[in-house]
Design an enzyme around this catalytic site. Sequence first.
Site, short mmCIF file in Angstrom:
data_model
loop_
_atom_site.label_atom_id
_atom_site.label_comp_id
_atom_site.label_asym_id
_atom_site.label_seq_id
_atom_site.Cartn_x
_atom_site.Cartn_y
_atom_site.Cartn_z
N ASN A 12 0.82 -1.08 0.10
CA ASN A 12 -0.09 -0.01 0.01
C ASN A 12 0.96 1.18 0.02
O ASN A 12 1.42 1.60 1.01
CB ASN A 12 -0.78 -0.10 1.36
CG ASN A 12 -1.71 1.37 1.42
OD1 ASN A 12 -1.86 2.00 0.47
ND2 ASN A 12 -2.08 1.38 2.45
N LYS A 14 0.00 4.39 -0.26
CA LYS A 14 -0.51 5.42 0.32
C LYS A 14 -0.22 6.64 -0.48
O LYS A 14 -0.32 6.50 -1.84
CB LYS A 14 0.14 5.61 1.71
CG LYS A 14 -0.18 4.48 2.54
CD LYS A 14 0.03 4.80 4.14
CE LYS A 14 0.47 3.36 4.76
NZ LYS A 14 0.26 3.38 6.14
N HIS A 98 -9.43 1.09 4.84
CA HIS A 98 -8.15 1.06 5.67
C HIS A 98 -8.43 2.04 6.78
O HIS A 98 -9.17 3.23 6.59
CB HIS A 98 -7.30 1.69 4.47
CG HIS A 98 -5.69 1.65 5.18
ND1 HIS A 98 -5.35 2.62 6.18
CD2 HIS A 98 -4.74 0.82 4.98
CE1 HIS A 98 -4.06 2.41 6.30
NE2 HIS A 98 -3.53 1.37 5.77
N GLU A 100 -6.63 4.57 7.81
CA GLU A 100 -6.54 6.02 7.57
C GLU A 100 -7.80 6.76 6.96
O GLU A 100 -8.17 7.82 7.18
CB GLU A 100 -5.32 6.14 6.58
CG GLU A 100 -3.87 5.91 7.57
CD GLU A 100 -2.89 5.52 6.86
OE1 GLU A 100 -2.99 5.50 5.42
OE2 GLU A 100 -1.91 4.81 7.46
N GLU A 170 -5.29 -4.93 10.60
CA GLU A 170 -4.21 -3.97 10.86
C GLU A 170 -4.65 -3.15 11.88
O GLU A 170 -5.37 -2.48 12.09
CB GLU A 170 -4.59 -2.96 9.63
CG GLU A 170 -4.23 -3.77 8.34
CD GLU A 170 -3.68 -2.56 7.30
OE1 GLU A 170 -2.56 -3.09 6.68
OE2 GLU A 170 -4.21 -1.49 7.04
N GLY A 176 2.24 2.08 10.71
CA GLY A 176 3.30 3.28 10.57
C GLY A 176 3.85 3.67 11.68
O GLY A 176 4.47 4.73 11.82
N SER A 216 3.28 -2.40 10.35
CA SER A 216 4.88 -2.16 10.63
C SER A 216 5.43 -3.58 10.12
O SER A 216 6.42 -3.97 10.94
CB SER A 216 5.12 -1.71 12.06
OG SER A 216 4.63 -0.39 12.08
C1 PEP Z 1 -0.79 -0.05 5.88
O1 PEP Z 1 -0.69 1.04 5.24
O2 PEP Z 1 -1.64 -0.97 5.37
C2 PEP Z 1 0.36 -0.38 6.64
C3 PEP Z 1 0.17 -1.39 7.36
O3 PEP Z 1 1.53 0.42 6.91
P1 PEP Z 1 2.75 0.23 7.85
O4 PEP Z 1 3.27 -1.16 7.23
O5 PEP Z 1 3.83 1.26 7.41
O6 PEP Z 1 2.45 0.14 9.17
#
Ligand code: PEP
Length: 255
Positions: A12, A14, A98, A100, A170, A176, A216
């Site tokens: 992803n 983003k 997601h 976000e 998630e 992040g 992460s």
């Molecule tokens: C994501 O954007 O779905 C995500 C898991 O980000 P990160 O791996 O940076 O934590």
Amino acid sequence: MSDQRKPFVAGNWKMNMDAASSRALAAELAAAAGSFGDVDVAVCPPFPYLAVVAEAVNGSPVELGAQNVYHEPKGAFTGEVSTAMLLDVGCRYVILGHSERRHILGESDADVNRKLLAALDAGLCPIVCVGEKIEQREAGETGKVIREQFEGSLAGLSAAQASKIVIAYEPVWAIGTGKVATPEQAEEVHADLRSLLEQRYNADVAAAVRIQYGGSVKADNAASLLGQPNIDGALVGGASLTAEAFLPIVEAAAS
Ligand code: PEP
């Protein structure tokens, strides 16, 4: 991971990258695809770079996904993008709900559900994200939050439709932040999600649906997470922005 389900790793991107870096990264991944092993791989660039990436991965096993879609098929919805447009530029996947989008842009389970039904109708493969915030985990509410998001986001889905989706667990506190869920914490929620699929549908649907972990994921933690029986892959944010960081995660999923 289980023998029944092919691992699936998706990047992803983003709101990162530009046209040149999108093209270069996609080409690098496509060139490495010969060594992927038995794993599905997708990248989800920002909307303006979907066509650029589609061209760069064309003919390779690297698949294309979008980060969002709108549920209406066409019309006066300024700024939105339809399922048909995503298919037209070569998308196979679309990330929905997601955290976000849920927490920064105010998307509700009902919004995710409308998008999910539209994506399935169009023949896209949705990656439906669920996950709790840190205060919800600390209050012992993780199971309840995940169940509510599952029920709200998947409302009205038939068993046949449900068997076609991918779910991404998630935890919001791990996205992040560099704070990764332990393999045990992640596996507990993945196993709960699989039970929810079995209760709501049946054992076949529960066995078929791939459940990715996201939060992460990096080269050094991927193998232990992906070694859990109910973790079928990863949704990767930060570590999907370079081939050096992303490819070892794909390797971990394949082994
Ligand atoms: C994501 O954007 O779905 C995500 C898991 O980000 P990160 O791996 O940076 O934590």
